[in-house]
Design a protein around this motif. Structure first.
Motif, PDB file in Angstrom:
ATOM      1  N   PRO A  32       0.830  -1.205   0.000  1.00 12.56           N
ATOM      2  CA  PRO A  32       0.000   0.000   0.000  1.00 12.56           C
ATOM      3  C   PRO A  32       0.870   1.263   0.000  1.00 12.56           C
ATOM      4  N   HIS A  33       0.343   2.276  -0.631  1.00 17.94           N
ATOM      5  CA  HIS A  33       1.088   3.520  -0.765  1.00 17.94           C
ATOM      6  C   HIS A  33       0.503   4.601   0.138  1.00 17.94           C
ATOM      7  N   LEU A  34       1.366   5.325   0.829  1.00 14.26           N
ATOM      8  CA  LEU A  34       0.906   6.401   1.703  1.00 14.26           C
ATOM      9  C   LEU A  34       1.647   7.691   1.391  1.00 14.26           C
ATOM     10  N   ASN A  35       0.932   8.806   1.492  1.00 13.87           N
ATOM     11  CA  ASN A  35       1.570  10.112   1.362  1.00 13.87           C
ATOM     12  C   ASN A  35       1.826  10.638   2.761  1.00 13.87           C
ATOM     13  N   MET A  36       3.069  11.031   3.015  1.00 11.72           N
ATOM     14  CA  MET A  36       3.439  11.422   4.373  1.00 11.72           C
ATOM     15  C   MET A  36       4.032  12.828   4.375  1.00 11.72           C
ATOM     16  N   VAL A  37       3.633  13.601   5.356  1.00 20.65           N
ATOM     17  CA  VAL A  37       4.179  14.944   5.461  1.00 20.65           C
ATOM     18  C   VAL A  37       4.909  15.052   6.800  1.00 20.65           C
ATOM     19  N   VAL A  38       5.983  15.861   6.834  1.00 17.29           N
ATOM     20  CA  VAL A  38       6.735  16.044   8.069  1.00 17.29           C
ATOM     21  C   VAL A  38       6.564  17.491   8.503  1.00 17.29           C
ATOM     22  N   ILE A  39       6.044  17.672   9.700  1.00 17.41           N
ATOM     23  CA  ILE A  39       5.728  19.020  10.155  1.00 17.41           C
ATOM     24  C   ILE A  39       6.419  19.317  11.477  1.00 17.41           C
ATOM     25  N   GLY A  40       6.390  20.573  11.893  1.00 20.57           N
ATOM     26  CA  GLY A  40       6.997  20.943  13.169  1.00 20.57           C
ATOM     27  C   GLY A  40       7.634  22.314  13.106  1.00 20.57           C
ATOM     28  N   HIS A  41       8.002  22.802  14.267  1.00 17.80           N
ATOM     29  CA  HIS A  41       8.616  24.124  14.408  1.00 17.80           C
ATOM     30  C   HIS A  41       9.918  24.190  13.586  1.00 17.80           C
ATOM     31  N   ASP A 136      -1.679  11.524   3.888  1.00 25.22           N
ATOM     32  CA  ASP A 136      -2.517  10.580   4.608  1.00 25.22           C
ATOM     33  C   ASP A 136      -2.091  10.532   6.072  1.00 25.22           C
ATOM     34  N   VAL A 137      -0.792  10.672   6.287  1.00 28.27           N
ATOM     35  CA  VAL A 137      -0.236  10.536   7.640  1.00 28.27           C
ATOM     36  C   VAL A 137       0.857  11.588   7.833  1.00 28.27           C
ATOM     37  N   ALA A 138       1.252  11.815   9.087  1.00 25.91           N
ATOM     38  CA  ALA A 138       2.263  12.848   9.313  1.00 25.91           C
ATOM     39  C   ALA A 138       3.223  12.443  10.428  1.00 25.91           C
ATOM     40  N   ILE A 139       4.409  13.049  10.363  1.00 20.47           N
ATOM     41  CA  ILE A 139       5.338  12.977  11.483  1.00 20.47           C
ATOM     42  C   ILE A 139       5.458  14.397  12.027  1.00 20.47           C
ATOM     43  N   LEU A 140       5.204  14.554  13.307  1.00 22.03           N
ATOM     44  CA  LEU A 140       5.408  15.848  13.952  1.00 22.03           C
ATOM     45  C   LEU A 140       6.740  15.767  14.682  1.00 22.03           C
ATOM     46  N   LEU A 141       7.689  16.621  14.270  1.00 21.73           N
ATOM     47  CA  LEU A 141       9.002  16.618  14.885  1.00 21.73           C
ATOM     48  C   LEU A 141       9.055  17.671  15.992  1.00 21.73           C
ATOM     49  N   ILE A 142       9.608  17.280  17.135  1.00 25.27           N
ATOM     50  CA  ILE A 142       9.697  18.174  18.287  1.00 25.27           C
ATOM     51  C   ILE A 142      11.161  18.272  18.697  1.00 25.27           C
ATOM     52  N   ASN A 143      11.632  19.469  18.959  1.00 25.36           N
ATOM     53  CA  ASN A 143      12.991  19.649  19.445  1.00 25.36           C
ATOM     54  C   ASN A 143      12.983  19.504  20.977  1.00 25.36           C
ATOM     55  N   ALA A 144      13.557  18.397  21.456  1.00 26.54           N
ATOM     56  CA  ALA A 144      13.479  18.109  22.899  1.00 26.54           C
ATOM     57  C   ALA A 144      14.167  19.191  23.732  1.00 26.54           C
ATOM     58  N   SER A 145      15.227  19.794  23.180  1.00 24.58           N
ATOM     59  CA  SER A 145      15.956  20.744  24.021  1.00 24.58           C
ATOM     60  C   SER A 145      15.293  22.119  24.023  1.00 24.58           C
ATOM     61  N   GLU A 146      14.483  22.402  22.999  1.00 24.83           N
ATOM     62  CA  GLU A 146      13.803  23.704  22.993  1.00 24.83           C
ATOM     63  C   GLU A 146      12.307  23.522  22.776  1.00 24.83           C
ATOM     64  N   PHE A 147      11.765  22.525  23.428  1.00 20.36           N
ATOM     65  CA  PHE A 147      10.343  22.201  23.280  1.00 20.36           C
ATOM     66  C   PHE A 147       9.450  23.404  23.585  1.00 20.36           C
ATOM     67  N   LYS A 158       1.964  23.927  17.737  1.00 20.64           N
ATOM     68  CA  LYS A 158       0.510  23.818  17.889  1.00 20.64           C
ATOM     69  C   LYS A 158      -0.199  24.106  16.574  1.00 20.64           C
ATOM     70  N   GLU A 159       0.248  25.161  15.897  1.00 22.44           N
ATOM     71  CA  GLU A 159      -0.432  25.531  14.656  1.00 22.44           C
ATOM     72  C   GLU A 159      -0.351  24.394  13.636  1.00 22.44           C
ATOM     73  N   HIS A 160       0.848  23.829  13.486  1.00 22.84           N
ATOM     74  CA  HIS A 160       0.996  22.729  12.531  1.00 22.84           C
ATOM     75  C   HIS A 160       0.120  21.535  12.904  1.00 22.84           C
ATOM     76  N   ALA A 161       0.078  21.239  14.207  1.00 27.60           N
ATOM     77  CA  ALA A 161      -0.706  20.079  14.635  1.00 27.60           C
ATOM     78  C   ALA A 161      -2.202  20.322  14.406  1.00 27.60           C
ATOM     79  N   LEU A 162      -2.674  21.528  14.721  1.00 26.01           N
ATOM     80  CA  LEU A 162      -4.089  21.856  14.501  1.00 26.01           C
ATOM     81  C   LEU A 162      -4.431  21.804  13.021  1.00 26.01           C
ATOM     82  N   LEU A 163      -3.514  22.348  12.223  1.00 24.11           N
ATOM     83  CA  LEU A 163      -3.746  22.322  10.775  1.00 24.11           C
ATOM     84  C   LEU A 163      -3.799  20.895  10.267  1.00 24.11           C
ATOM     85  N   ALA A 164      -2.837  20.099  10.715  1.00 21.27           N
ATOM     86  CA  ALA A 164      -2.792  18.713  10.251  1.00 21.27           C
ATOM     87  C   ALA A 164      -4.124  18.045  10.562  1.00 21.27           C
ATOM     88  N   LYS A 165      -4.623  18.272  11.764  1.00 19.68           N
ATOM     89  CA  LYS A 165      -5.890  17.658  12.146  1.00 19.68           C
ATOM     90  C   LYS A 165      -7.018  18.181  11.268  1.00 19.68           C
TER      91      LYS A 165
END
Ligand code: GDP
Length: 460
Positions: A32-41, A136-147, A158-165
């Motif tokens: 199966p094929h999926l389209n994936m986007v990578v989002i985050g600050h 279809d799906v996403a990876i939300l990347l978070i910077n642990a040291s500057e969360f 937050k904006e990216h996550a709300l938009l993704a939803k």
């Protein structure tokens, strides 16, 4: 009427295509094929992580990485060589060179993945929107040291996550990156994941579709192999690639009339051919088919179909493809054009009812409120011309004819665009019936189209 002349999809042709699709899905090695986007600050490590993953999966050779490493060192950007795997591709496209699809396409054991555009775009949210509407799906990347910076109201987490939803992403990998910079601290990781979980669940993500994991995109830890470092022995979950491999595959709208949004226009040739890219939202397509371009109401013929990995005679809903089209009037195509089945074309509208959810508003929305309307790859100035009702959590009317709509509310409103746009009801084609409203560079609301008020059948 152009459509009288269209002998598109004769019954036998349609049957033939359907059989092809069916057989192809039935073969064992057809993943199966999926389209994936990578989002985050910004600087969360989106490009670095994906570049490193592609390298580890063998999609970028050692020589290229060494070359990037040398060049990055020469200009004092030593840590950016993995990011360049993706960014170079971006430049290539801007120069109009045929894209090196390998860079954006990869396979895991059970999935084919097309990596969509958001990396490399930095904090350019409109582009993020057009990438995400296809995902279809996403990876939300978070910077642990500057969360905290990314999670603040100035940050983009937050904006990216709300938009993704609001753009239809249901499954989300939340990768807590740069764990090397926080010593792989379990405490830090737990704090970040708990805070994010609360937020994402309040944004209506289903907790069971959220997958959290600690990684270091730069060092390559937990991307394909588990990190051996004893400091991370507390994490026993999947690696990034295992998690991507277990994304579930959503419904493909194969039996609906054909719809595809034009997301890229690569080349226009004066002899009447264009190369466009985008995602098929619904239907089945074969070489030789006629398609209607809207707005503009012009016909074109499919000369070639190129999927991420090879040429093909056909493509179906969910595929991300490039199309070579034969067309008389090349300048009619633009970003946001929709290609559809000439016999059952897409709706064209500039006035409709919509249910919106508001985020943080600069001013409450009142009659006459203006914003920029974004749907699939198009954007257009819009005015909210009527506030019909406020809705409560269960969708019931809590107030009729409100004077204003403020932060965090759900409302039924009438929207007027300045020009005709190709749209669908959310109930018939989810991805073509969703939109966001932006103002002064911020997303202020997301919505779904519930009723057209102007459907101008005469022009179709
Ligand atoms: P993007 O804006 O999200 O695409 O972020 P980039 O991929 O361009 O990375 C921004 C900076 O963070 C670069 O200097 C990267 O080398 C660095 N970086 C990314 N991931 C990691 C990581 O896991 N650990 C460390 N220490 N640095 C990282």
């Amino acid at each position: 009427n152009v459509h009288k002349n269209v002998k598109q999809h004769s019954a036998s042709r349609k049957k033939e295509l359907e059989e092809l699709v069916h057989n192809s899905f039935a073969t064992t090695n057809n993943k199966p094929h999926l389209n994936m986007v990578v989002i985050g600050h910004v600087d969360a490590g989106k490009s670095t992580t994906m570049g490193h993953l592609l390298y580890k999966l063998g999609y970028v050779d050692q020589r290229t990485i060494s070359k990037f490493e040398r060049e990055a060192n020469n200009i004092g950007k030593g840590s950016f060589h993995f990011a360049w795997v993706l960014d170079e591709h971006q430049e290539e496209r801007e120069r109009g060179v045929t894209m090196d699809v390998c860079v954006r396409y990869f396979e895991t054991e059970h999935r084919k993945i097309t990596l969509l555009d958001a990396p490399g775009h930095r904090d350019f949210v409109p582009n993020m929107i057009s990438g995400t509407t296809q995902a279809d799906v996403a990876i939300l990347l978070i910077n642990a040291s500057e969360f905290e910076a990314g999670f603040s109201s100035e940050g983009q987490t937050k904006e990216h996550a709300l938009l993704a939803k609001s753009l239809g992403i249901m499954q989300l990998i939340v990768a807590i990156n740069k764990m090397d910079l926080v010593d792989w601290s379990e405490e830090r990781y737990n704090y970040i994941t708990e805070t994010l979980k609360q937020f994402l669940v309040s944004a209506k993500f289903n907790e069971k579709n959220l997958y959290f994991m600690p990684i270091s995109g730069f060092k390559g830890d937990n991307l394909i192999e588990k990190i051996a470092d004893p400091r991370c022995s507390w994490y026993t979950g999947n690696t990034l690639v295992q998690q991507i491999d277990s994304f579930s595959v959503g419904e493909r709208l194969i039996n609906k009339p054909f719809r595809m949004g034009v997301n890229d226009i690569y080349k226009t040739n004066s002899k009447g051919s264009v190369l466009v890219g985008g995602k098929i939202e619904a239907g089945v397509l074969g070489v030789g088919d006629k398609l209607l371009i809207s707005p503009g109401n012009e016909l074109c013929t499919v000369k070639a179909i190129r999927r991420a990995h090879n040429d093909s005679d056909w493509a179906v809903g969910g595929d991300n493809i490039d199309l070579s089209l034969a067309i008389d009037v090349t300048n009619i195509l633009r970003l946001g054009s929709i290609l559809s089945d000439p016999e059952k074309p897409i709706q064209v509208s500039k006035r409709f009812l919509a249910q919106i959810v508001t985020f943080t508003l600069p001013l409450p929305i009142t009659n006459g409120y203006q914003a920029v309307f974004h749907a699939h790859s198009m954007e257009e100035p819009a005015t909210i011309t009527k506030l019909l009702s406020l809705l409560d959590n269960s969708g019931g009317v809590s107030k009729k004819k409100p004077r204003c709509v403020s932060d965090g509310m759900t409302a039924l409103v009438e929207v007027q665009l300045t020009r005709l746009a190709c749209l669908e009801l959310y109930s018939s084609y989810r991805q073509l019936g969703r939109f966001t409203l932006r103002e002064s560079g911020k997303t202020i609301a997301a919505g779904i189209i519930t009723e057209f008020l102007d459907v101008d059948k005469a022009t179709l």
